[in-house]
Scaffold this motif. Sequence first.
Motif, PDB file in Angstrom:
ATOM      1  N   ASP A 162       0.793  -1.229   0.000  1.00 48.55           N
ATOM      2  CA  ASP A 162       0.000   0.000   0.000  1.00 48.55           C
ATOM      3  C   ASP A 162       0.828   1.284   0.000  1.00 48.55           C
ATOM      4  O   ASP A 162       0.278   2.384   0.063  1.00 48.55           O
ATOM      5  CB  ASP A 162      -0.928   0.015   1.215  1.00 48.55           C
ATOM      6  CG  ASP A 162      -0.160  -0.156   2.517  1.00 48.55           C
ATOM      7  OD1 ASP A 162       1.033  -0.596   2.465  1.00 48.55           O
ATOM      8  OD2 ASP A 162      -0.706   0.164   3.592  1.00 48.55           O
ATOM      9  N   GLY A 163       2.150   1.127  -0.059  1.00 46.09           N
ATOM     10  CA  GLY A 163       2.965   2.335  -0.066  1.00 46.09           C
ATOM     11  C   GLY A 163       4.404   2.043   0.314  1.00 46.09           C
ATOM     12  O   GLY A 163       4.849   0.888   0.272  1.00 46.09           O
ATOM     13  N   PHE A 214       7.054  12.467  -3.646  1.00 41.17           N
ATOM     14  CA  PHE A 214       5.741  12.236  -3.040  1.00 41.17           C
ATOM     15  C   PHE A 214       5.243  13.507  -2.347  1.00 41.17           C
ATOM     16  O   PHE A 214       6.006  14.456  -2.143  1.00 41.17           O
ATOM     17  CB  PHE A 214       5.811  11.086  -2.020  1.00 41.17           C
ATOM     18  CG  PHE A 214       6.825  11.308  -0.927  1.00 41.17           C
ATOM     19  CD1 PHE A 214       6.502  12.030   0.224  1.00 41.17           C
ATOM     20  CD2 PHE A 214       8.121  10.803  -1.047  1.00 41.17           C
ATOM     21  CE1 PHE A 214       7.442  12.225   1.228  1.00 41.17           C
ATOM     22  CE2 PHE A 214       9.062  11.005  -0.049  1.00 41.17           C
ATOM     23  CZ  PHE A 214       8.720  11.710   1.098  1.00 41.17           C
ATOM     24  N   PRO A 240       1.440   6.569   1.325  1.00 45.41           N
ATOM     25  CA  PRO A 240       0.557   5.651   0.589  1.00 45.41           C
ATOM     26  C   PRO A 240       0.764   5.800  -0.925  1.00 45.41           C
ATOM     27  O   PRO A 240       1.149   6.874  -1.404  1.00 45.41           O
ATOM     28  CB  PRO A 240      -0.850   6.118   0.988  1.00 45.41           C
ATOM     29  CG  PRO A 240      -0.686   7.531   1.441  1.00 45.41           C
ATOM     30  CD  PRO A 240       0.709   7.659   1.981  1.00 45.41           C
ATOM     31  N   ASN A 241       0.502   4.755  -1.639  1.00 41.90           N
ATOM     32  CA  ASN A 241       0.749   4.735  -3.085  1.00 41.90           C
ATOM     33  C   ASN A 241       0.168   5.935  -3.828  1.00 41.90           C
ATOM     34  O   ASN A 241       0.811   6.478  -4.736  1.00 41.90           O
ATOM     35  CB  ASN A 241       0.162   3.455  -3.701  1.00 41.90           C
ATOM     36  CG  ASN A 241       1.022   2.254  -3.330  1.00 41.90           C
ATOM     37  OD1 ASN A 241       2.236   2.385  -3.115  1.00 41.90           O
ATOM     38  ND2 ASN A 241       0.394   1.088  -3.229  1.00 41.90           N
ATOM     39  N   ARG A 267      -0.037   8.844  -3.173  1.00 42.46           N
ATOM     40  CA  ARG A 267       0.699  10.097  -3.018  1.00 42.46           C
ATOM     41  C   ARG A 267       2.157   9.959  -3.473  1.00 42.46           C
ATOM     42  O   ARG A 267       2.962  10.855  -3.261  1.00 42.46           O
ATOM     43  CB  ARG A 267       0.619  10.568  -1.565  1.00 42.46           C
ATOM     44  CG  ARG A 267      -0.713  11.265  -1.267  1.00 42.46           C
ATOM     45  CD  ARG A 267      -0.869  11.494   0.219  1.00 42.46           C
ATOM     46  NE  ARG A 267      -1.805  12.578   0.504  1.00 42.46           N
ATOM     47  CZ  ARG A 267      -1.466  13.867   0.650  1.00 42.46           C
ATOM     48  NH1 ARG A 267      -0.215  14.245   0.525  1.00 42.46           N
ATOM     49  NH2 ARG A 267      -2.397  14.774   0.907  1.00 42.46           N
ATOM     50  N   ILE A 268       2.449   8.849  -4.099  1.00 39.60           N
ATOM     51  CA  ILE A 268       3.801   8.646  -4.637  1.00 39.60           C
ATOM     52  C   ILE A 268       3.777   8.992  -6.124  1.00 39.60           C
ATOM     53  O   ILE A 268       2.988   8.446  -6.886  1.00 39.60           O
ATOM     54  CB  ILE A 268       4.260   7.189  -4.447  1.00 39.60           C
ATOM     55  CG1 ILE A 268       4.297   6.855  -2.947  1.00 39.60           C
ATOM     56  CG2 ILE A 268       5.635   6.975  -5.084  1.00 39.60           C
ATOM     57  CD1 ILE A 268       4.614   5.403  -2.652  1.00 39.60           C
ATOM     58  N   ASN A 281       8.820   6.662  -8.320  1.00 32.82           N
ATOM     59  CA  ASN A 281       9.254   5.626  -7.377  1.00 32.82           C
ATOM     60  C   ASN A 281      10.202   4.673  -8.102  1.00 32.82           C
ATOM     61  O   ASN A 281       9.778   3.635  -8.606  1.00 32.82           O
ATOM     62  CB  ASN A 281       8.012   4.900  -6.844  1.00 32.82           C
ATOM     63  CG  ASN A 281       8.376   3.916  -5.724  1.00 32.82           C
ATOM     64  OD1 ASN A 281       9.553   3.741  -5.402  1.00 32.82           O
ATOM     65  ND2 ASN A 281       7.372   3.268  -5.164  1.00 32.82           N
TER      66      ASN A 281
END
Lengths: 477, 477, 477, 477
Positions: free
Chosen positions: D175-176, D214, D261-262, D264-265, D268
């Motif tokens: 999840d992140g 992020f 959390p994903n 807000r990325i 990556n």
Amino acid sequence: MRTSSEYLDKLARMRKNLYLDGELIGRDHPKVLHASGAIQLTFDLVADERFTDLLTATSHLTGRKINRFTHIHQSQEDLFAKQEVTRKLCSLSGSCVQRCMGCDVMNALSVATKNADLKYDTDYHRRWLKFLRYFQENDLVAACAQTDPKGDRSKRPADQPDPDQYVHVVERRPDGVVVRGAKLHNTMAPYADEIIVVPTRALAKNEKDYAIAFAVPADSEGIYLIGRQAFFLPREENLAAPVTRYGDIESLTVFDNVFIPNERIFINGETEFAGEAALLFALFHRHSYCGCKPGLGDVLMGAVALIADYLGVEKKEHIREKQAELVSVAELVFAAGIAAAVKSFQAPSGTQIPNIVFANVGRRHAGHNIYHEYSILCDISGGIPATLPLSGEYNSPVVGDFVRKYVSRRAGVSAENHYRAAHLLADLLTSEVTAALQVAGVHGGGSPIMEDIAIMSSYDMNAKKDLAKYLAGITEG
Amino acid sequence: MRTSSEYLDKLARMRKNLYLDGELIGRDHPKVLHASGAIQLTFDLVADERFTDLLTATSHLTGRKINRFTHIHQSQEDLFAKQEVTRKLCSLSGSCVQRCMGCDVMNALSVATKNADLKYDTDYHRRWLKFLRYFQENDLVAACAQTDPKGDRSKRPADQPDPDQYVHVVERRPDGVVVRGAKLHNTMAPYADEIIVVPTRALAKNEKDYAIAFAVPADSEGIYLIGRQAFFLPREENLAAPVTRYGDIESLTVFDNVFIPNERIFINGETEFAGEAALLFALFHRHSYCGCKPGLGDVLMGAVALIADYLGVEKKEHIREKQAELVSVAELVFAAGIAAAVKSFQAPSGTQIPNIVFANVGRRHAGHNIYHEYSILCDISGGIPATLPLSGEYNSPVVGDFVRKYVSRRAGVSAENHYRAAHLLADLLTSEVTAALQVAGVHGGGSPIMEDIAIMSSYDMNAKKDLAKYLAGITEG
Amino acid sequence: MRTSSEYLDKLARMRKNLYLDGELIGRDHPKVLHASGAIQLTFDLVADERFTDLLTATSHLTGRKINRFTHIHQSQEDLFAKQEVTRKLCSLSGSCVQRCMGCDVMNALSVATKNADLKYDTDYHRRWLKFLRYFQENDLVAACAQTDPKGDRSKRPADQPDPDQYVHVVERRPDGVVVRGAKLHNTMAPYADEIIVVPTRALAKNEKDYAIAFAVPADSEGIYLIGRQAFFLPREENLAAPVTRYGDIESLTVFDNVFIPNERIFINGETEFAGEAALLFALFHRHSYCGCKPGLGDVLMGAVALIADYLGVEKKEHIREKQAELVSVAELVFAAGIAAAVKSFQAPSGTQIPNIVFANVGRRHAGHNIYHEYSILCDISGGIPATLPLSGEYNSPVVGDFVRKYVSRRAGVSAENHYRAAHLLADLLTSEVTAALQVAGVHGGGSPIMEDIAIMSSYDMNAKKDLAKYLAGITEG
Amino acid sequence: MRTSSEYLDKLARMRKNLYLDGELIGRDHPKVLHASGAIQLTFDLVADERFTDLLTATSHLTGRKINRFTHIHQSQEDLFAKQEVTRKLCSLSGSCVQRCMGCDVMNALSVATKNADLKYDTDYHRRWLKFLRYFQENDLVAACAQTDPKGDRSKRPADQPDPDQYVHVVERRPDGVVVRGAKLHNTMAPYADEIIVVPTRALAKNEKDYAIAFAVPADSEGIYLIGRQAFFLPREENLAAPVTRYGDIESLTVFDNVFIPNERIFINGETEFAGEAALLFALFHRHSYCGCKPGLGDVLMGAVALIADYLGVEKKEHIREKQAELVSVAELVFAAGIAAAVKSFQAPSGTQIPNIVFANVGRRHAGHNIYHEYSILCDISGGIPATLPLSGEYNSPVVGDFVRKYVSRRAGVSAENHYRAAHLLADLLTSEVTAALQVAGVHGGGSPIMEDIAIMSSYDMNAKKDLAKYLAGITEG
């Protein structure tokens, strides 16, 4: 010679007349003790054999050993020594030695009083010599108060709507005079024994009341010292460092009907010698700048060298070029001071006077470069001086470890030392002292435009014009 | 001491080996006579009592009176005098005195030969002293040939695809060596008696063949002088002026298998002393720049003062500020030379060596400001230097009157003098000499980046770093 | 539109009135052909599709395609295009495009004639439009003659002892006027079809005779062009290069009772519009400088890049910093020109006028940096520009091989190319053209102090003062 | 759009994680309110019709009216408007608008997320668009956190002994991710809603864990804001002035295992797009500097104009020259920003990207001149900024009258206004804000050496080299 304790003891006994932060405070207030740190150094280091020779001289008056800051220069070597000791003490305090002013104004008066006597058969030089003996024997600290508020700049002293905009005589008595007015920008007046007043400029024949020079104890009745402080950044005690011992209080010095007895009056109405005193103080003080600014340069260079070492960029070409630029600014100014001594000349009083052109080009170069030097330090330092968390955070049980971790750079240097180096940069770039040194670096002793004027007044430009005519084949006209 | 006629007579008898403008010419060619004007001054002014003391010295070898340009400095005063005479002669010729080079390289060799002998028990100093005696007794003029072409800058001398890119020994004989290579930028080699060769840089142990220093007559077999001239603007005779007497011929000096007898070899394989000779020549020459650049500054200031006078703008504030800037550049550089003498030291050979830091900050400041100084002259001069009709038009029966009418500015100055002043500006801003002086002002004796390196190598930056550590409260690390 | 041959043919037929090097010469003289090289480019490149769009415009008068240098700007895009084409042509000629002047003065007159008519109901704009049609249809080349000799600088035009120090009307006839005086610094007047005269400054009401603007064929009776040449260094033919095709002849242009018919008079006595024409020419010309100086910058950058490549030092940090400095000077000046177009405004005549502040800060920055840019080129070039043997030696059967050998640097570049690169540096640093460009770089279009005045006259400094008052909490006073 | 009250209300509700002066404080602490003054302006002035158009934009996402500081630039006009509003707000706050950062980083991410998706078919742009919608709809304030501590400068991120010296992913979950590290010099992070993190530099393929961008709420678990304040000088209330409403708190922002959390990325592991985000943020921010530095320049010019007026020296030539210099610095920087917009281009995402060269030469010129600008202000101000007694003395019943009397200069201006003007100078030259602005002026958005690098990376220097070859006649090699 006194010790710094004796100096401080005398301060503590003086009448309270210093106003700072909305309070009337004594000279034993912690801020005054703090601000006088550099003055204290001038007493303390006499006993340090690395400095004894530089910091002392032999009085030409009494033959006794005296503090060099009370000495009247008798030779080229005396000028060399004053410049050297000024540089050393400024570098050791990371700021301004402050005590040079009193020395510079005493040297100026040594010449002007003698010259006035020679022309007018006055008695100033004897009075001044008597004061000098007292000054040397008691190892006194004097502030020179020169700059008047000047009110309306388009009007001369005698034409001001408010006549007090220039210090002047308001009453003449058999035993002395009463003066009124104020002097601006008086570094260290709040912790000087004496205040020595000279005019701020050349004066016209009808401005006799403004042609006044004298010495007065700094706590005399009618004197108000209205202060403004400048200190380095505050630190909690575990992070104390020598640099934080120093600082400065400037004052707006008000003379509200102050009586000056005859024996302490050194010029009184002889406008041309009042002007001479003004110009000579500026000249001696500009020569002092040829020592103090290189001393400050030493600190900036050292800070650059330290941070470059800690960042591991010491060998980088652009770092070295910028260091060379800092060296160049400092050493050209220092060289100008040396040349001013080499080309110095002796006044009728026996005082050795620095060469005007060299002292002025030196001071001028310092003034033109002061912000440039800080710009270089800033450039190499990065953003950290402005964003470094202060000691409250360094010592915090919650975030202190983060501060130490993230201020660390290269292996082999402790977190504390990394932090101390960064804090020094913060002190050198973001403290009240730095702002004061920047302003003083431009204006102290006269801003670059004043040096332009002094240079152009004394330089033999006609000889250069004749050279051009010769080269051009112009024989007349 | 010689007269300039004797100097020129000897030149006229030398073997022709100068190539200029597509021709092989003798040293009695008008261009050579013209270019050697400044050298002639160094002979002529000996008899002028205003210059005798500056231009002569007492040989430490023979006790005889000699031309200062053949002297080995024995004291601080000698360094003062060399700097002073250099300034004077540069200002009087409106350009470059040229003869300093030979003096500077002889001083450098005085030190390096002695030091080599002390370490290696070689015989260089005796050889050199013998040459010095000959040099002084015959009042010789020497060019110093230092800068090698250097070929591929990323490769050391010994690694060049073309080994001749640095002057080197190609044959060793019992009675001497044979050298090959070339030297660039040799001011006045075309009218020097002798060429003195030193390496251009520090050398590695395996570069012994490049570690060679020697003196050789400039017309020796195998030497080719490939010239490039620089003169002020041409003028018809009725407008001749002192400035037009001077000029310069530079040479690319080729050594095409030139034999050097042992007695004229001063370093031969001792790489560290070859490097020392290189660095010391640069040092003495940078100290000379602290005299010559202020001399040029005198000319620029004079020209500004003259034109400001003729335009009636002498008192304008912005003119005076710019004049003060010119004074400041010149006198800071001069002050650095004085300080270099004050802080000079004596080598084992007895030679007085200027302080490295001061000589370098002086030369550096001159180099950084040379174009800036011309920029100021240009600013005050207006467009006239670039558009002034030359003497053909001034003398034209048709348009001459127009030229005179429209070059005139203020009453009281003749049209001819207005024109002469404008022509001087044209000479100072648009002639070949100026271009040469600008390039030399940046690079002669080493460009500012070389001074940065010299400064950073000799400055005690660790002491400054320790000062910063002390102020920061860093006791170790 | 004309071809360059047609342009040259017309020149060849003009009356001889150019005086150069003591001779009266025709416009078919090789020096004139040479100096007009950049003008020829403005014709030749119209046919080059890379330039057609930039170099041509659509006449707002006739709707025909015309050379942009005869165009009256109608929009922001026109200003962009003029700036761009100026940069391009300056870079391609390595010097000055020259033809911008005529364009700039025509644009200035487009506005001032209209404004005069609007106020005084005069007929200037119609006359000027008629002349414009002739100018565009014949694709003419005009010099702008603005700068008067000015005689005694402390006196106004009408107060000069010699009234001819400013061009003025000496006789008024029904069919026109007779003018007398001279104009200085007239780039390309010797090979212009027309000379367009505007006053040099703002004029007082009583200076009506000086308030005169007109166009006149350059070979008219009574006009004397007194020339001064500037060329790159001479080269033998095998080494010819594009840069050597260009050069310049400036003239002192004398008007010795020249008759101007009414139809070619554009301002006559309306002092405020005479002043407006003067200021507007300066403004349009300063905007042109925002194109030409970056074009020159391109050449300097390119030369640095080339020599850095040949020396193998392209990647060195200090080289790249200096290149970045050259880029920065050029692109800031160019940016100022762009901003001047973005913030431009339309005059009643429809002409698009560049923003005053931006055009002036751009020109000012160029003027302050011109010598600095050459200083950088010199720094990177080393001494070779001043000492490179010229083509006579390169081509010498005796020493040519030495020249080629010792000018070579890195593998992969031929000796000839090394030599050509070095020769370009010599041309850029030591030629007559460079001296002329340096002087023009400071003074052309008005020196930096003139820009200071223009900026301070048009900048809304009161708005800034009000901002400071607001921030300080000063509500009145 | 929010009001400033709503903004402050939300701040007040955030988790306490700001450490300042040894305390953990809430965002409703008076210092935070004070420091956020400029941010508040960005809300308050939306309703002021003089600013509405500049301060608002139409969201390209929703078509709704939004605060410009949340807008993604869609056109040249958007870039003009951002630069203009930045200048205005900086001048009105006498310091730094602060909110530009969030806007700049959002624009950078708009481009990099799209480009990453185009290459790798990732989902970043959709995530980012979703965040943008939230950002715009809630009118959020974001700090950009870019500069890592960087530890040992000679080692890359992946080679640091302490891996946390660059922010990096320490754990990857479905999840992140969890990140650790710190960011330095985070202006306004202590009063931002969100912190948006991008890398500080280009990254290598093996540095995927460092290639992370992020957004995270500023009070998230694990975030520590370690503050450093900068305010103008303190004043008693009767002397309050608009300038004193502003200030700044910088932070060392620590990420101590913060979960992201994903959704807000935004990058990556795609190292090239992490680098692109870094470079683009710098580019947009340098373009912002082309607005903010001229805004600061407005304040300095205004202060000079005010003091020159009060001293009665407004018309003095040297004052006007220095004012012209201030105008020139400000307007050249502003012109560079305009040119960057004129030559801007559109990214695949639709975002309008300023021209790299112009944005960089503008920022570079500002950085090189920041200390110089203060130097000019200092020069004109005289010594008073450093020695002016503060409000405690102004309000003193004993010495207040002296302060007022001796701070007065010309008739027609009240003592209070003289004092207010002098106090503004003291604020502008000696306050914490000024020190912060000086350091930020050199380093914010990247110091001049970073601009040199950016310029040299993007400038087509080969085209210039080819030009030089063409001019030199070099056809190959």
